[in-house]
Motif scaffolding. Structure first.
Motif, PDB file in Angstrom:
ATOM      1  N   ASP A 146     -15.030  28.064   2.463  1.00  0.00           N
ATOM      2  CA  ASP A 146     -14.035  27.565   1.494  1.00  0.00           C
ATOM      3  C   ASP A 146     -13.789  26.070   1.705  1.00  0.00           C
ATOM      4  O   ASP A 146     -13.829  25.275   0.779  1.00  0.00           O
ATOM      5  N   ILE A 147     -13.545  25.827   2.957  1.00  0.00           N
ATOM      6  CA  ILE A 147     -13.188  24.453   3.299  1.00  0.00           C
ATOM      7  C   ILE A 147     -14.339  23.511   3.031  1.00  0.00           C
ATOM      8  O   ILE A 147     -14.178  22.402   2.539  1.00  0.00           O
ATOM      9  N   ARG A 148     -15.548  23.995   3.333  1.00  0.00           N
ATOM     10  CA  ARG A 148     -16.706  23.136   3.157  1.00  0.00           C
ATOM     11  C   ARG A 148     -16.844  22.682   1.707  1.00  0.00           C
ATOM     12  O   ARG A 148     -17.236  21.547   1.438  1.00  0.00           O
ATOM     13  N   HIS A 149     -16.514  23.564   0.782  1.00  0.00           N
ATOM     14  CA  HIS A 149     -16.705  23.193  -0.613  1.00  0.00           C
ATOM     15  C   HIS A 149     -15.464  22.568  -1.239  1.00  0.00           C
ATOM     16  O   HIS A 149     -15.475  22.189  -2.379  1.00  0.00           O
ATOM     17  N   GLN A 150     -14.465  22.492  -0.427  1.00  0.00           N
ATOM     18  CA  GLN A 150     -13.243  21.913  -0.957  1.00  0.00           C
ATOM     19  C   GLN A 150     -13.343  20.380  -0.966  1.00  0.00           C
ATOM     20  O   GLN A 150     -13.573  19.763   0.055  1.00  0.00           O
ATOM     21  N   ARG A 151     -13.202  19.779  -2.130  1.00  0.00           N
ATOM     22  CA  ARG A 151     -13.156  18.322  -2.196  1.00  0.00           C
ATOM     23  C   ARG A 151     -11.720  17.893  -1.895  1.00  0.00           C
ATOM     24  O   ARG A 151     -10.781  18.456  -2.449  1.00  0.00           O
ATOM     25  N   PRO A 152     -11.572  16.878  -1.087  1.00  0.00           N
ATOM     26  CA  PRO A 152     -10.191  16.482  -0.762  1.00  0.00           C
ATOM     27  C   PRO A 152      -9.575  15.631  -1.862  1.00  0.00           C
ATOM     28  O   PRO A 152      -9.049  14.578  -1.611  1.00  0.00           O
ATOM     29  N   SER A 153      -9.657  16.148  -3.120  1.00  0.00           N
ATOM     30  CA  SER A 153      -9.165  15.304  -4.223  1.00  0.00           C
ATOM     31  C   SER A 153      -7.657  15.115  -4.154  1.00  0.00           C
ATOM     32  O   SER A 153      -7.154  14.083  -4.588  1.00  0.00           O
ATOM     33  N   GLU A 154      -6.960  16.121  -3.594  1.00  0.00           N
ATOM     34  CA  GLU A 154      -5.510  15.942  -3.458  1.00  0.00           C
ATOM     35  C   GLU A 154      -5.196  14.743  -2.568  1.00  0.00           C
ATOM     36  O   GLU A 154      -4.321  13.929  -2.876  1.00  0.00           O
ATOM     37  N   GLN A 155      -5.941  14.657  -1.470  1.00  0.00           N
ATOM     38  CA  GLN A 155      -5.711  13.543  -0.540  1.00  0.00           C
ATOM     39  C   GLN A 155      -6.072  12.215  -1.195  1.00  0.00           C
ATOM     40  O   GLN A 155      -5.398  11.214  -0.999  1.00  0.00           O
ATOM     41  N   ILE A 156      -7.172  12.228  -1.970  1.00  0.00           N
ATOM     42  CA  ILE A 156      -7.563  10.981  -2.641  1.00  0.00           C
ATOM     43  C   ILE A 156      -6.467  10.557  -3.599  1.00  0.00           C
ATOM     44  O   ILE A 156      -6.084   9.382  -3.658  1.00  0.00           O
ATOM     45  N   LEU A 157      -5.937  11.559  -4.346  1.00  0.00           N
ATOM     46  CA  LEU A 157      -4.857  11.228  -5.272  1.00  0.00           C
ATOM     47  C   LEU A 157      -3.646  10.671  -4.524  1.00  0.00           C
ATOM     48  O   LEU A 157      -3.005   9.726  -4.975  1.00  0.00           O
ATOM     49  N   ALA A 210      -0.313   6.085  -3.185  1.00  0.00           N
ATOM     50  CA  ALA A 210       0.284   5.210  -2.163  1.00  0.00           C
ATOM     51  C   ALA A 210      -0.093   3.753  -2.433  1.00  0.00           C
ATOM     52  O   ALA A 210       0.737   2.849  -2.370  1.00  0.00           O
ATOM     53  N   MET A 211      -1.368   3.546  -2.759  1.00  0.00           N
ATOM     54  CA  MET A 211      -1.804   2.160  -3.005  1.00  0.00           C
ATOM     55  C   MET A 211      -1.172   1.593  -4.266  1.00  0.00           C
ATOM     56  O   MET A 211      -0.744   0.441  -4.292  1.00  0.00           O
ATOM     57  N   LEU A 217      -6.257  -1.464 -11.109  1.00  0.00           N
ATOM     58  CA  LEU A 217      -7.281  -0.793 -11.903  1.00  0.00           C
ATOM     59  C   LEU A 217      -8.533  -0.560 -11.071  1.00  0.00           C
ATOM     60  O   LEU A 217      -9.145   0.519 -11.120  1.00  0.00           O
ATOM     61  N   LEU A 218      -8.911  -1.574 -10.289  1.00  0.00           N
ATOM     62  CA  LEU A 218     -10.095  -1.448  -9.434  1.00  0.00           C
ATOM     63  C   LEU A 218      -9.912  -0.273  -8.467  1.00  0.00           C
ATOM     64  O   LEU A 218     -10.818   0.552  -8.288  1.00  0.00           O
ATOM     65  N   VAL A 219      -8.710  -0.197  -7.878  1.00  0.00           N
ATOM     66  CA  VAL A 219      -8.428   0.884  -6.933  1.00  0.00           C
ATOM     67  C   VAL A 219      -8.464   2.233  -7.656  1.00  0.00           C
ATOM     68  O   VAL A 219      -9.062   3.203  -7.180  1.00  0.00           O
ATOM     69  N   HIS A 220      -7.874   2.267  -8.828  1.00  0.00           N
ATOM     70  CA  HIS A 220      -7.848   3.500  -9.605  1.00  0.00           C
ATOM     71  C   HIS A 220      -9.264   3.973  -9.931  1.00  0.00           C
ATOM     72  O   HIS A 220      -9.614   5.137  -9.731  1.00  0.00           O
ATOM     73  N   ARG A 221     -10.114   3.042 -10.392  1.00  0.00           N
ATOM     74  CA  ARG A 221     -11.490   3.428 -10.742  1.00  0.00           C
ATOM     75  C   ARG A 221     -12.245   3.844  -9.488  1.00  0.00           C
ATOM     76  O   ARG A 221     -13.033   4.797  -9.518  1.00  0.00           O
ATOM     77  N   GLY A 222     -12.003   3.151  -8.388  1.00  0.00           N
ATOM     78  CA  GLY A 222     -12.691   3.484  -7.143  1.00  0.00           C
ATOM     79  C   GLY A 222     -12.375   4.898  -6.691  1.00  0.00           C
ATOM     80  O   GLY A 222     -13.276   5.678  -6.346  1.00  0.00           O
ATOM     81  N   PHE A 223     -11.112   5.243  -6.728  1.00  0.00           N
ATOM     82  CA  PHE A 223     -10.734   6.596  -6.301  1.00  0.00           C
ATOM     83  C   PHE A 223     -11.244   7.635  -7.296  1.00  0.00           C
ATOM     84  O   PHE A 223     -11.558   8.770  -6.928  1.00  0.00           O
ATOM     85  N   ARG A 224     -11.338   7.258  -8.568  1.00  0.00           N
ATOM     86  CA  ARG A 224     -11.875   8.173  -9.561  1.00  0.00           C
ATOM     87  C   ARG A 224     -13.332   8.484  -9.252  1.00  0.00           C
ATOM     88  O   ARG A 224     -13.774   9.641  -9.344  1.00  0.00           O
ATOM     89  N   ILE A 225     -14.057   7.454  -8.850  1.00  0.00           N
ATOM     90  CA  ILE A 225     -15.456   7.657  -8.471  1.00  0.00           C
ATOM     91  C   ILE A 225     -15.513   8.585  -7.254  1.00  0.00           C
ATOM     92  O   ILE A 225     -16.347   9.502  -7.180  1.00  0.00           O
ATOM     93  N   SER A 250     -17.196   5.871  -1.272  1.00  0.00           N
ATOM     94  CA  SER A 250     -16.477   5.211  -2.369  1.00  0.00           C
ATOM     95  C   SER A 250     -14.989   5.107  -2.051  1.00  0.00           C
ATOM     96  O   SER A 250     -14.354   4.078  -2.343  1.00  0.00           O
ATOM     97  N   ALA A 251     -14.430   6.155  -1.445  1.00  0.00           N
ATOM     98  CA  ALA A 251     -13.009   6.091  -1.085  1.00  0.00           C
ATOM     99  C   ALA A 251     -12.780   4.980  -0.053  1.00  0.00           C
ATOM    100  O   ALA A 251     -11.814   4.222  -0.152  1.00  0.00           O
ATOM    101  N   GLY A 252     -13.701   4.910   0.926  1.00  0.00           N
ATOM    102  CA  GLY A 252     -13.553   3.890   1.970  1.00  0.00           C
ATOM    103  C   GLY A 252     -13.596   2.483   1.401  1.00  0.00           C
ATOM    104  O   GLY A 252     -12.771   1.636   1.741  1.00  0.00           O
ATOM    105  N   ILE A 253     -14.573   2.243   0.511  1.00  0.00           N
ATOM    106  CA  ILE A 253     -14.687   0.913  -0.113  1.00  0.00           C
ATOM    107  C   ILE A 253     -13.424   0.593  -0.899  1.00  0.00           C
ATOM    108  O   ILE A 253     -12.868  -0.508  -0.827  1.00  0.00           O
ATOM    109  N   THR A 254     -12.948   1.611  -1.645  1.00  0.00           N
ATOM    110  CA  THR A 254     -11.740   1.404  -2.445  1.00  0.00           C
ATOM    111  C   THR A 254     -10.547   1.082  -1.558  1.00  0.00           C
ATOM    112  O   THR A 254      -9.745   0.186  -1.861  1.00  0.00           O
ATOM    113  N   VAL A 255     -10.436   1.816  -0.453  1.00  0.00           N
ATOM    114  CA  VAL A 255      -9.332   1.545   0.473  1.00  0.00           C
ATOM    115  C   VAL A 255      -9.425   0.116   0.998  1.00  0.00           C
ATOM    116  O   VAL A 255      -8.420  -0.603   1.082  1.00  0.00           O
ATOM    117  N   LEU A 256     -10.668  -0.322   1.317  1.00  0.00           N
ATOM    118  CA  LEU A 256     -10.822  -1.694   1.810  1.00  0.00           C
ATOM    119  C   LEU A 256     -10.346  -2.713   0.782  1.00  0.00           C
ATOM    120  O   LEU A 256      -9.576  -3.620   1.104  1.00  0.00           O
TER     121      LEU A 256
END
Lengths: 430, 463
Positions: free
Chosen positions: B11-22, B27-28, A353-361, A374-380
């Motif tokens: 384009d790229i500058r305004h693109q948020r890498p949300s796909e990668q975050i997802l 993965a986690m 859940l913590l990871v999920h919320r972190g990535f959501r942020i 925020s992504a980096g902290i979540t990954v850590l």
């Protein structure tokens, strides 16, 4: 006008959720403290509630402060932080009561640091501006550990720096470096992301090498220091952090593949060169022949997991004390033995859940730097939890990192608290 | 060429890498899922296998948490109890000479005696499935139950003291029910010191851990005489008043000469042969009875099977009678234990019926209520007729209200002699029977004194 009403509604809902969840967490912690007291002394004894009461006071203060000054924050983070630290207090009272007082103080200090980093900053700009200064400072302290480092337990890797004037208080610089490195990488990728992304898109394989060179150098320096110190956990963690942020910045999964390959090659190299690595990989691959010797710890950990069953033995009724240093690296095994599969799966879900919320942020971050941070902290958080939980369950070789918030250890708790504070800040910005 | 490229850049500058975050997030979460599967694997699928591994200290801890039940003597005195802290219990034996019937319990070295045969009861592993399920899910330690033996702590102490430094065994039985009141085997051990001394005890040449009263296999020798005579009377071969010729003739067993223990008085009748323990007439009688009669007799007196008693025993290898003349003077293939001798002695003196020995009076059930232990009736077939048995017993005569029979018995090729003693008291309505063997002791009076004193003590303890 409409927007403000909506905001107020969100804020109220946030507070309600946070209070409700905190209530559940407080009940959990106090029920377990009571159970511990009965299991240990057959009656309710105040000494088992001293830690939880201080913890409760600190949590209430944090809840009120966050409601007051950060009404737009993510309402799940504080209850999660509370559950993990509160569980940690009960567990430490059970496993190593002589460390309990110290850890309670660290929770107070950590929560204060969390509130400070969540409430005080007006913006994240200074972090970005002074990134090289921060990183250099971190590396200097780490280098100092090479020379002045000690190990408070008297043996093992000398990863701690004694803090002057405070007596028997030690600090683990690699924990601080974790925070500094994630800030540095966030600002670095924030600055370079366009270039990196473009190079990746244009199809030139390893095109951005010139841009990445300083980064690789910096990383290599970290690695050398850590391998020198044989802090396997931190080295692995930094590398995973670096890979994840590189992937975010470039959007190119080939970096992940090549990075993982690099990690494997490094592992094989380390297996051959470093005894400590060879020992851990051997113990992971087949612990049974060495069950009474070199693989004692992991085998005892597996026995603890097996003894837990579905519902666990109950707090203070299992035998996790057979696992050496159970209160730092192996708390997860202790939790599984005494709270069972139910408790352990619940704990995994908390980290999930913590990871999920972190990535959501991270996804809803307004600024690129905020997203990386925020992504980096979540990954850590995620990677650290995965590494140690995987190690304890023999899914991965042991890397010797702490279970965030729960394991005994002041530096780790302080830095993790600051990172939660940053997440709270970032969540109320987005 | 330059225009699309700059467009792409913005384009790229305004693109948020949300796909990668997802992707990272997935993965986690996948990693956490793997942890969950691993937990289920170790905590459930392989848990049983982990639990029973020898090097798992939890089995030790679980064992230590069991509150083992008490072993009591017939009057409620404690023979064995568990004391000490809950996690470091000590098995204590208030009577260090509680003997081989009580046995020992050691976490490291296992159990013996009643501690072994009633282990499940003493540990409390007697719950029904449902109670066991409740117990194990609440992680309550096992609560053992108590049991009451037929032993008498005082008689036991006396028996141990009398046997002293001699090698041998003593069994004191109640005449009516064949209750074991005392059982000693020397050299023995102090069960309180078992852990400290186990290595020595286990390897010592004189085998202190062996329960000679049951596991000892001795040549019966002339101790068989009363049994053979009663059988011969039944067969109509002799009468006790018949005269016997050449009673004091020498006979040789493995070149060792055997003769009457005392010069028989003239005229030499079968009664006189019995009193003087003469081997030669008995050997002749053996030939007259023949192999089959002897074997039937031995079986009827319980010599060809182990007594049904909850203590360690040896596998009994009963060889067929080889030479009837040797078999009837107890120098053939047959060997017997003191307990077997005692039970046969009781059968002879109590009208020919062989009884089952009793060692445990009552046990606690899972609600800790005392339940008496049921024993079967005596054998339905008489080993010898009641009248012949009575005749032989009365021919032995009484001495200080004790009916007794003893003999030195040639044992082994080196010409060693063991002393056997059988005693019964009071003579008119017997209450106690004793059997004693003293190894390598050619002074028969030692065993005799021992037996008389023990019978005396038994009467004094419970007049």
């Amino acid at each position: 006008m409409e927007l403000m009403v909506k905001n107020e509604e969100t804020e109220e809902r946030n507070d309600r959720h946070q209070i409700a969840l905190l209530g559940v967490v407080v009940a959990f912690v106090f029920i377990n403290a009571a159970a511990l007291s009965f299991a240990r002394d057959n009656r309710l004894l105040f000494s088992h509630f001293r830690g939880p009461l201080i913890w409760l006071a600190v949590m209430l203060l944090a809840a009120v402060s966050l409601s007051r000054w950060r009404p737009q924050r993510d309402p799940l983070l504080l209850p999660l932080f509370g559950l993990l630290t509160g569980w940690g207090i009960v567990l430490l009272d059970r496993l190593a009561p002589n460390f309990l007082g110290r850890q309670t103080i660290w929770i107070g200090v950590g929560t204060a640091a969390m509130l400070a980093s969540a409430i005080l900053p007006r913006s994240m700009r200074p972090l970005r501006r002074f990134r090289y200064t921060l990183l250099t400072a971190g590396l200097l302290i780490l280098a100092a550990t090479l020379i002045f480092g000690v190990n408070p337990s008297g043996y093992g890797a000398a990863l701690w720096l004694p803090i002057p004037l405070l007596g028997q208080v030690f600090f683990q610089p690699s924990e601080l470096l974790k925070l500094l490195l994630v800030i540095f990488l966030a600002s670095y990728f924030d600055e370079r992301e366009t270039v990196l992304r473009l190079s990746a898109k244009s199809g030139a394989r390893f095109g951005p090498l010139p841009y990445l060179a300083p980064l690789l150098l910096m990383w290599g320096f970290c690695m050398i220091l850590l391998v020198w110190q044989q802090d396997l956990g931190a080295a692995t963690l930094f590398f995973i952090l670096f890979l994840a942020l590189l992937y975010l910045a470039t959007g190119d999964w080939r970096y992940l593949i090549s990075g993982t390959l690099l990690l494997l090659i490094t592992s094989i190299f380390a297996y051959v060169v470093f005894d400590v690595v060879a020992l851990r990989i051997d113990a992971w691959w087949n612990p049974w022949p060495d069950a009474n010797d070199r693989a004692f710890q992991i085998v005892q950990s597996l026995y603890a997991l097996a003894n837990g069953g579905i519902a666990g033995q109950g707090v203070a009724q299992g035998f996790p004390d057979y696992i050496p240093v159970v209160h730092s690296d192996f708390v997860f095994a202790a939790i599984t033995e005494e709270w069972g599969l139910v408790g352990a799966l619940g704990l995994v879900c908390c980290f999930g859940l913590l990871v999920h919320r972190g990535f959501r942020i991270a996804i809803s971050a307004q600024r690129s730097f905020d997203m990386y941070l925020s992504a980096g902290i979540t990954v850590l958080f995620g990677a650290q939890a995965l590494l140690i939980m995987g190690g304890v369950t023999k899914l991965l070789p042991l890397t010797g990192v702490t279970l965030p918030f729960i394991s005994y250890g002041g530096s780790s708790l302080l830095v993790s608290s600051i990172m939660i504070g940053l997440l709270l800040y970032l969540s109320s910005e987005s | 060429m330059s225009e699309p490229s700059s467009k792409k850049l913005s384009d790229i500058r305004h693109q948020r890498p949300s796909e990668q975050i997802l992707a990272l997030s997935r993965a986690m979460l996948l990693g956490f899922l793997l942890i969950c599967l691993s937990l289920v694997y170790w905590g459930s699928l392989r848990a049983d296998e982990m639990q029973v591994r020898d090097d798992n200290p939890r089995s030790v801890e679980a064992e230590l948490r069991i509150h083992r039940g008490q072993i009591l003597d017939r009057t409620g005195r404690i023979l064995a109890e568990t004391v000490g802290a809950a996690d470091r219990p000590i098995r204590q034996y208030p009577y260090p000479n509680s003997g081989p019937a009580v046995g020992y319990y050691s976490f490291r070295h296992g159990t013996s005696g009643i501690e072994k045969s009633y282990d499940r009861l003493l540990r409390g592993e007697t719950l029904d499935l449902w109670s066991e399920l409740i117990r194990s899910s609440l992680h309550r330690p096992l609560q053992g139950h108590d049991l009451q033996t037929t032993l008498d702590a005082e008689a036991q102490t006396k028996a141990e003291a009398l046997l002293g430094s001699h090698t041998g065994a003593v069994v004191l039985l109640s005449a009516e029910d064949a209750e074991v009141i005392a059982m000693s085997s020397h050299p023995g051990y102090d069960p309180n010191q078992l852990d400290a001394e186990f290595d020595r005890l286990a390897t010592a040449e004189d085998a202190p851990l062996l329960n000679r009263a049951i596991q000892g296999a001795y040549q019966p020798g002339l101790i068989l005489q009363p049994f053979i005579l009663a059988a011969a009377i039944d067969e109509g071969l002799i009468r006790l008043s018949d005269e016997v010729a050449d009673a004091n003739q020498l006979i040789f067993v493995n070149d060792a000469p055997l003769q009457c223990a005392a010069e028989p008085k003239e005229p030499v009748t079968w009664q006189e042969v019995l009193k003087s323990r003469c081997p030669a007439p008995l050997a002749e009688l053996g030939d007259l009875l023949g192999r089959q009669k002897l074997e039937t007799l031995f079986t009827a007196f319980g010599f060809s099977s182990m007594p049904d008693i909850p203590l360690d025993s040896n596998d009994l290898n009963v060889d067929p009678v080889d030479q009837p003349s040797m078999a009837s003077i107890g120098q053939d293939t047959l060997t017997i234990s003191p307990l077997q001798a005692g039970l046969a002695w009781l059968a002879l003196t109590q009208g020919g019926l062989l009884q089952t020995p009793r060692l445990v009076n009552a046990v606690q059930d899972s609600e800790d209520n005392w339940q008496p232990v049921a024993y079967g009736p005596p054998s339905s077939v008489r080993a010898v007729s009641q009248s012949s048995a009575r005749r032989v017993v009365s021919a032995m005569g009484t001495r200080n209200d004790v009916i007794e029979f003893s003999s030195l018995v040639l044992s082994g090729p080196e010409g060693n002699r063991n002393s056997w003693y059988l005693g019964l008291t009071p003579a008119d309505s017997p209450r106690y029977a004793v059997v004693i063997i003293v190894e390598s002791e050619s002074n028969l009076s030692i065993a005799e004194q021992m037996g008389r004193q023990l019978l005396q003590a038994a009467i004094e303890i419970a007049p």
